[in-house]
Design a protein around this motif. Structure first.
Motif, PDB file in Angstrom:
ATOM      1  N   VAL A   1      46.525  57.565 -19.950  1.00  0.00           N
ATOM      2  CA  VAL A   1      46.692  58.653 -19.000  1.00  0.00           C
ATOM      3  C   VAL A   1      46.269  58.237 -17.601  1.00  0.00           C
ATOM      4  CG1 VAL A   1      46.514  60.526 -20.640  1.00  0.00           C
ATOM      5  CG2 VAL A   1      44.421  59.532 -19.717  1.00  0.00           C
ATOM      6  N   TRP A   2      45.701  57.042 -17.476  1.00  0.00           N
ATOM      7  CA  TRP A   2      45.170  56.591 -16.199  1.00  0.00           C
ATOM      8  C   TRP A   2      46.287  56.295 -15.210  1.00  0.00           C
ATOM      9  CZ3 TRP A   2      40.678  56.571 -13.773  1.00  0.00           C
ATOM     10  CH2 TRP A   2      40.506  55.757 -12.637  1.00  0.00           C
ATOM     11  N   VAL A   3      46.234  56.935 -14.052  1.00  0.00           N
ATOM     12  CA  VAL A   3      47.164  56.619 -12.976  1.00  0.00           C
ATOM     13  C   VAL A   3      46.375  55.887 -11.888  1.00  0.00           C
ATOM     14  CG1 VAL A   3      48.701  57.538 -11.212  1.00  0.00           C
ATOM     15  CG2 VAL A   3      48.577  58.635 -13.470  1.00  0.00           C
ATOM     16  N   PRO A   4      46.762  54.636 -11.567  1.00  0.00           N
ATOM     17  CA  PRO A   4      45.987  53.878 -10.591  1.00  0.00           C
ATOM     18  C   PRO A   4      45.917  54.601  -9.244  1.00  0.00           C
ATOM     19  CG  PRO A   4      47.537  52.446 -11.714  1.00  0.00           C
ATOM     20  CD  PRO A   4      47.884  53.853 -12.108  1.00  0.00           C
ATOM     21  N   PRO A   5      44.712  54.912  -8.771  1.00  0.00           N
ATOM     22  CA  PRO A   5      44.603  55.534  -7.452  1.00  0.00           C
ATOM     23  C   PRO A   5      44.877  54.508  -6.356  1.00  0.00           C
ATOM     24  CG  PRO A   5      42.415  55.055  -8.302  1.00  0.00           C
ATOM     25  CD  PRO A   5      43.402  54.682  -9.391  1.00  0.00           C
ATOM     26  N   VAL A   6      45.314  54.972  -5.199  1.00  0.00           N
ATOM     27  CA  VAL A   6      45.510  54.102  -4.036  1.00  0.00           C
ATOM     28  C   VAL A   6      44.481  54.521  -2.992  1.00  0.00           C
ATOM     29  CG1 VAL A   6      47.120  53.289  -2.263  1.00  0.00           C
ATOM     30  CG2 VAL A   6      47.978  53.914  -4.545  1.00  0.00           C
ATOM     31  N   LEU A   7      43.489  53.672  -2.769  1.00  0.00           N
ATOM     32  CA  LEU A   7      42.383  54.007  -1.870  1.00  0.00           C
ATOM     33  C   LEU A   7      42.437  53.150  -0.616  1.00  0.00           C
ATOM     34  CD1 LEU A   7      39.615  54.051  -4.640  1.00  0.00           C
ATOM     35  CD2 LEU A   7      40.834  56.022  -3.696  1.00  0.00           C
ATOM     36  N   SER A   8      41.946  53.712   0.474  1.00  0.00           N
ATOM     37  CA  SER A   8      41.899  52.964   1.732  1.00  0.00           C
ATOM     38  C   SER A   8      40.457  52.640   2.083  1.00  0.00           C
ATOM     39  CB  SER A   8      42.481  53.800   2.873  1.00  0.00           C
ATOM     40  OG  SER A   8      43.802  54.153   2.583  1.00  0.00           O
ATOM     41  N   CYS A   9      40.253  51.489   2.705  1.00  0.00           N
ATOM     42  CA  CYS A   9      38.905  51.176   3.166  1.00  0.00           C
ATOM     43  C   CYS A   9      38.950  50.228   4.359  1.00  0.00           C
ATOM     44  CB  CYS A   9      38.061  50.562   2.049  1.00  0.00           C
ATOM     45  SG  CYS A   9      38.477  48.852   1.667  1.00  0.00           S
ATOM     46  N   VAL A  10      37.818  50.133   5.051  1.00  0.00           N
ATOM     47  CA  VAL A  10      37.638  49.090   6.060  1.00  0.00           C
ATOM     48  C   VAL A  10      36.382  48.348   5.618  1.00  0.00           C
ATOM     49  CG1 VAL A  10      37.430  48.555   8.515  1.00  0.00           C
ATOM     50  CG2 VAL A  10      38.591  50.671   7.791  1.00  0.00           C
ATOM     51  N   ALA A  11      36.595  47.339   4.793  1.00  0.00           N
ATOM     52  CA  ALA A  11      35.466  46.675   4.124  1.00  0.00           C
ATOM     53  C   ALA A  11      34.480  46.112   5.132  1.00  0.00           C
ATOM     54  CB  ALA A  11      35.977  45.575   3.200  1.00  0.00           C
ATOM     55  N   ALA A  12      35.001  45.576   6.246  1.00  0.00           N
ATOM     56  CA  ALA A  12      34.119  44.946   7.235  1.00  0.00           C
ATOM     57  C   ALA A  12      33.142  45.960   7.824  1.00  0.00           C
ATOM     58  CB  ALA A  12      34.951  44.298   8.333  1.00  0.00           C
ATOM     59  N   GLN A  13      33.544  47.241   7.842  1.00  0.00           N
ATOM     60  CA  GLN A  13      32.644  48.273   8.367  1.00  0.00           C
ATOM     61  C   GLN A  13      32.037  49.124   7.256  1.00  0.00           C
ATOM     62  OE1 GLN A  13      35.020  50.057  11.619  1.00  0.00           O
ATOM     63  NE2 GLN A  13      35.465  47.887  11.996  1.00  0.00           N
ATOM     64  N   GLU A  14      32.246  48.678   6.017  1.00  0.00           N
ATOM     65  CA  GLU A  14      31.721  49.385   4.850  1.00  0.00           C
ATOM     66  C   GLU A  14      32.173  50.844   4.800  1.00  0.00           C
ATOM     67  OE1 GLU A  14      27.933  48.299   3.508  1.00  0.00           O
ATOM     68  OE2 GLU A  14      27.864  46.417   4.619  1.00  0.00           O
ATOM     69  N   GLU A  15      33.372  51.095   5.256  1.00  0.00           N
ATOM     70  CA  GLU A  15      33.943  52.438   5.183  1.00  0.00           C
ATOM     71  C   GLU A  15      34.869  52.535   3.969  1.00  0.00           C
ATOM     72  OE1 GLU A  15      34.220  52.903  10.046  1.00  0.00           O
ATOM     73  OE2 GLU A  15      35.992  53.368   8.787  1.00  0.00           O
TER      74      GLU A  15
END
Lengths: 319, 319
Positions: free
Chosen positions: B222-236
């Motif tokens: 049942v798992w639907v892969p989420p699509v997440l956004s981030c700015v890793a360099a700023q830890e956001e």
């Protein structure tokens, strides 16, 4: 399959029966114990044919060259077996090189036997099947066996490793990209052929190949791969290629390189088969015993290494 | 190596000794009987860690993301093991991902253990070594083990198969070529992360990934892969990624998929090891016995299949 079936078919192939050979190749392509039994029965009768690999990029005219070489070789009273291998195609018997050749004048000549083989899944096995197919043609008394591949990847290089002499076909005016792709293939060439030599830039391609060869470290033997030009579609420049193949075989024999190459071919074949057997033992038959061992690994009761050894020990006992 | 050495080192690793873990990983990377003995000793103590694969194209910022994830996971009192795998590099210990991470603030935290591993030659073994390294970190009590790869080829996909959860990192504005290359990798994603989400085109990349996911056949679970956004360099945007990983593990457990995935991981690992063992038996130690068998194949006295079975039967008996 009974032992009698295998013995009968092996005898027919050794007699030179074309129908027997065709049936044997079908067994080989299907794989499994029957293919293995037939290969094993015929293997002692191999070793007479000159096995020539033919490779080069898409559009280099390999199939046309194979046809021209076959016709010229027939004029020299050689008999031919041609194995056309397409590692990238998931289908067998598709319209790949061998089939296109089959559709023409050579089809009526019993002295030329052509077979196409395509990939049999991700677990490999194509190299093994190609090597076994070459053996059958060798045992059937074909004096020259051509192995053609489509494409220029690692699979093709692997297939070429079963040949005594490798022809690499280039064409004038290919881009740098394709040349780069072919770097690994160029190194395995015993004879370079620039096909479509009536095109613009042919002499530059020949010069580039010669420069590349001069930059490569000299091999242990004395053979320097010649760079020959031809126009396969017009059957121009074909005789010198056959001459070069004969010279290469003579050089292999004189230098003792033939024995070393045979040893390398044997090792490469055994390695491929061993890896296939390992994969089969784990994945293919999925015997109840193997399944139980794998379950124990998933439950952390058995370590993966121990499981692999146990499955291999069991799996390879199959005749 | 004595049995005592292995037992001692295994005990140290189980106690959580960082020096013991470092030494064990050096054994694993070198391979051979010592590595196998250590893996076998520790394997029963594995199965507690959450193994997370992290992959994506060059320039997607995987190493920065790994660092950000590690820091956020530490704030949640998780302990980390990071295995950075570079299948394309012929060197071990080079300046690949893990090393770059090691050079910063995380280096002083004993709760984060980082190890780089590079390829050990054409015969493979990297997948096996990576899986064994993950086991060691798992046995050492690391609760979250990250496996990073450089690149997007088949090797990387193979490495990802040892993970419970796979994060695929994309960045805005990649060309169609790279997207096409990544097709095989996209399919194995459990969590999609669009890094550098402050760049132009980020929302389009997110939308494209969602469209691609919608086009893909629904998985059994049942798992639907989420699509997440981030700015890793700023830890956001890092916390939601950790949340998604925890949700994914919970879903794996509830649906029974965890057991199936563990079974698949076990099978994939055993298959890789079996193939490596086969290759080693034929090529690596080149025992006198194997050499004699190969000579007989070259002389046509023994068929390649029979030789492969004989060498495997002999080779796999080594403890």
């Amino acid at each position: 399959m009974t032992t009698t079936d295998v013995t009968d078919l092996a005898a027919k192939i050794l007699e030179g029966s074309t129908r027997g050979l065709a049936r044997g190749l079908t067994w080989i392509e299907a794989g499994g114990p029957r293919a293995e039994a037939l290969s094993t029965a015929l293997y002692p009768h191999t070793g007479r044919a000159h096995i020539v690999g033919l490779t080069g990029g898409p559009g280099s005219g390999k199939s046309t060259l194979a046809r021209a070489l076959a016709r010229a070789a027939r004029a020299r009273d050689l008999t031919l077996g041609i194995v056309a291998v397409d590692p990238s195609s998931p289908f067998t018997g598709g319209a790949i090189l061998g089939d296109r050749i089959r559709m023409n004048d050579l089809a009526l000549d019993p002295g030329v036997f052509i077979r196409s083989m395509a990939t049999r899944g991700a677990l490999g096995g194509l190299c093994r099947a190609a090597a076994d197919a070459v053996d059958l043609m060798d045992a059937a008394g074909r004096s020259l066996v051509l192995v053609e591949t489509v494409g220029v990847g690692q699979d093709e290089v692997d297939v070429m490793r079963i040949a005594h002499s490798v022809i690499v076909v280039s064409v004038p005016g290919l881009g740098d990209d394709i040349q780069a792709l072919k770097a690994g293939v160029l190194e395995i060439a015993d004879v370079h052929v620039v096909n479509k030599a009536d095109r613009e830039g042919a002499s530059r391609t020949v010069a580039e190949l010669r420069t590349m060869l001069a930059l490569m470290p000299a091999a242990a033997g004395v053979w320097v791969p010649p760079v020959l030009s031809c126009v396969a579609a017009q059957e121009e420049g074909i005789e010198p290629i056959l001459d070069a193949l004969a010279s290469h075989m003579a050089a292999l024999k004189t230098s003792g390189e033939l024995e070393r190459r045979r040893a390398r071919i044997a090792e490469a074949r055994v390695l491929k088969i061993a890896q296939d057997l390992a994969a089969e033992a784990v994945v293919r038959p999925k015997s109840a015993a193997a399944g139980r061992l794998l379950e124990r690994v998933a439950r952390r009761e058995l370590a993966p290494h121990a499981c692999a050894r146990a499955i291999l020990a069991e799996g390879i006992r199959r005749p």
